[in-house]
Write a protein that holds these residues in place. Structure first.
Motif, short mmCIF file in Angstrom:
data_model
loop_
_atom_site.label_atom_id
_atom_site.label_comp_id
_atom_site.label_asym_id
_atom_site.label_seq_id
_atom_site.Cartn_x
_atom_site.Cartn_y
_atom_site.Cartn_z
N SER A 1 0.83 -1.20 0.00
CA SER A 1 0.00 0.00 0.00
C SER A 1 0.87 1.25 0.00
O SER A 1 1.89 1.32 0.69
N ASP A 2 0.46 2.26 -0.77
CA ASP A 2 1.16 3.55 -0.78
C ASP A 2 0.41 4.60 0.03
O ASP A 2 0.70 5.79 -0.05
N LYS A 3 -0.57 4.16 0.84
CA LYS A 3 -1.39 5.08 1.62
C LYS A 3 -0.76 5.35 2.98
O LYS A 3 -0.16 4.45 3.59
N THR A 4 -0.93 6.57 3.46
CA THR A 4 -0.46 6.91 4.80
C THR A 4 -1.36 6.30 5.86
O THR A 4 -0.89 5.73 6.85
N ILE A 5 -2.65 6.42 5.66
CA ILE A 5 -3.65 5.81 6.54
C ILE A 5 -4.74 5.16 5.68
O ILE A 5 -5.19 5.75 4.69
N ASP A 6 -5.15 3.98 6.05
CA ASP A 6 -6.19 3.26 5.32
C ASP A 6 -7.13 2.63 6.36
O ASP A 6 -6.69 1.84 7.20
#
Length: 434
Positions: free
Chosen positions: A52-57
């Motif tokens: 994942s390239d998300k900071t928060i999911d």
């Protein structure tokens, strides 16, 4: 009492195993071991999280299960009157570094209710039950190279069960009254039943996974969940009677009241599972995926119940189960119609581990075929609204039998029936990431 305890704990093992822990993935036949699902990867394969390239999911799903079962016994059909079970799954992940993610997931791997009614012929095996189990899983995932990742989660599981079953059949009680020169008064009414409640201590396990991109189009993954043991150290029982007929109640009380408020202990395995998966992207908007899950049910050979009071040692019981290992196959497809709208379809084939010679109607186990559809809509960037629907069609189980003890005569008797089951399973989910 012994059979009641066995029934409640058997639910812990097979139960209505939840294969609806994501509204998105339910639409694809609950496939996902070789897919990069953000925070939901913690449930399917923790290795996928670090892609994942998300900071928060953050993701959440709520499922409604409306299951119906029938049993044909001596030519008469009996149906359940079940409520709606609502398993859920919540997950949240956080980026530590570009290739390192952590998170926590909360989900209900088992959870169901079934209600056959108080006065059907199989009441001596089960009248109704309500089972709840929960798992909390903190997780870390590390992408070792751009193509290879690993992940690990600690599973902390607990739960409870509330079960009612008959202790004496109406036919057996009427036969005893006839021997005493009294008229039959029970017919199909269950003279005496027991309510049993138990809470399992915290059980610990691990969820390990690995994922590898063979190419831009093909990804493979593997996930292993360890065996855990559910231990009930002090379950409680309470006996109740259908009416106040003085003769029969007095006779039953002499045998059954020793169980009233008695405590028992028991333990049983929650077996390990190993899942292999592959996903394929033939064209940019299309994803195809397949999972094969192997569950080691053969470890469930028997169930031992022991009363805490030494004076009740004669009621301790060794119950044969003889489950067999089982496979569950998942196949699914997802297609991006637009940048904001995805459609999905899938299929599960879930083979049963249950032995037909030790069959209890608290969970009518049988091979199930489960088609599904679903979609996602993203009204704004980062927010997804997900819906899916699955239909569960049992293939049926004929001449399934279970032996139980007649508490009046002290002899073993057998209940045999043909079972059918189906279920409607809608799910709704929300996810947000940035």
């Amino acid at each position: 009492m012994m059979a009641a305890a066995a029934t409640s704990l058997a639910l812990w093992a097979e139960g209505y195993q939840i294969n609806t822990l994501s509204a998105k993935q339910e639409g694809m036949g609950h496939v996902g071991v070789a897919m990069k699902l953000g925070s939901e990867s913690m449930i399917f394969n923790p290795a996928g999280l670090s892609f994942s390239d998300k900071t928060i999911d953050i993701s959440g799903s709520l499922t409604g299960i409306k299951a119906n079962a029938t049993a044909i016994h001596n030519g008469t059909e009996y149906k359940t009157d079940n409520g709606i079970s609502t398993p859920m799954a919540l997950s949240a992940s956080f980026r530590i570094y570009d290739n390192l993610q952590c998170g926590v997931a909360f989900y209900t791997p088992y959870g169901s209710s079934i209600n056959w009614g108080d006065n059907w012929p199989g009441a001596v095996l089960n009248q109704n039950v309500n089972l709840k189990t929960f798992t909390l899983q903190p997780t870390f995932s590390w992408r070792i190279t751009p193509k290879l990742s690993v992940g690990a989660g600690l599973m902390l599981a607990w739960g409870s069960v509330d079960l009612n079953k008959g202790l004496v059949s109406g036919q057996a009680a009427d036969a005893l009254l006839g021997m005493m020169g009294q008229p039959a008064i029970f017919n199909n009414t269950t003279p005496a039943s027991v309510n049993i409640k138990g809470t399992a201590d915290l059980a610990l396990g691990v969820n390990l996974g690995a994922m590898y991109d063979i190419s831009d189009k093909v990804t493979v993954g593997v996930n292993w969940r360890s065996k855990m043991t559910a231990k009930v150290k002090c379950g409680d029982a309470a006996v109740r009677y259908a009416n106040d007929n003085a003769i029969i109640k007095k006779m039953l009380e002499e045998k059954l009241n020793m169980m009233n408020n008695a405590n028992f202990k028991a333990e049983m395995p929650m077996p390990q599972s190993l899942t292999f998966g592959v996903s394929y992207k033939p064209i940019k908007p299309l994803i195809l995926a397949f999972d094969a899950q192997f569950t080691g049910w053969s470890t469930y050979k028997h169930l031992d119940i022991d009363f805490l009071d030494d004076n009740l040692a004669d009621f301790d019981q060794h119950l044969e189960k003889n489950y067999k290992n089982a496979w569950c196959f998942h196949l699914g497809a997802q297609y991006a119609l637009t940048k904001r709208f995805d459609v999905r379809a899938g299929m599960m084939v879930d083979t049963t581990p249950v032995n037909s010679e030790f069959y209890n109607p608290e969970t009518p186990g049988m091979t199930k075929i489960e088609p599904s559809v679903g979609f996602s809509f993203r009204p704004v960037s980062g927010l997804s609204v997900d819906f899916s629907f699955m239909y569960v069609a049992g293939t049926g189980k004929d001449n399934a039998s279970c032996t139980y003890k007649d508490f009046i005569t002290g002899t073993d008797k057998q209940f045999t029936a043909d079972y059918r089951v189906h279920a409607f399973v809608p799910a709704l989910g929300l996810s947000y990431s940035f």
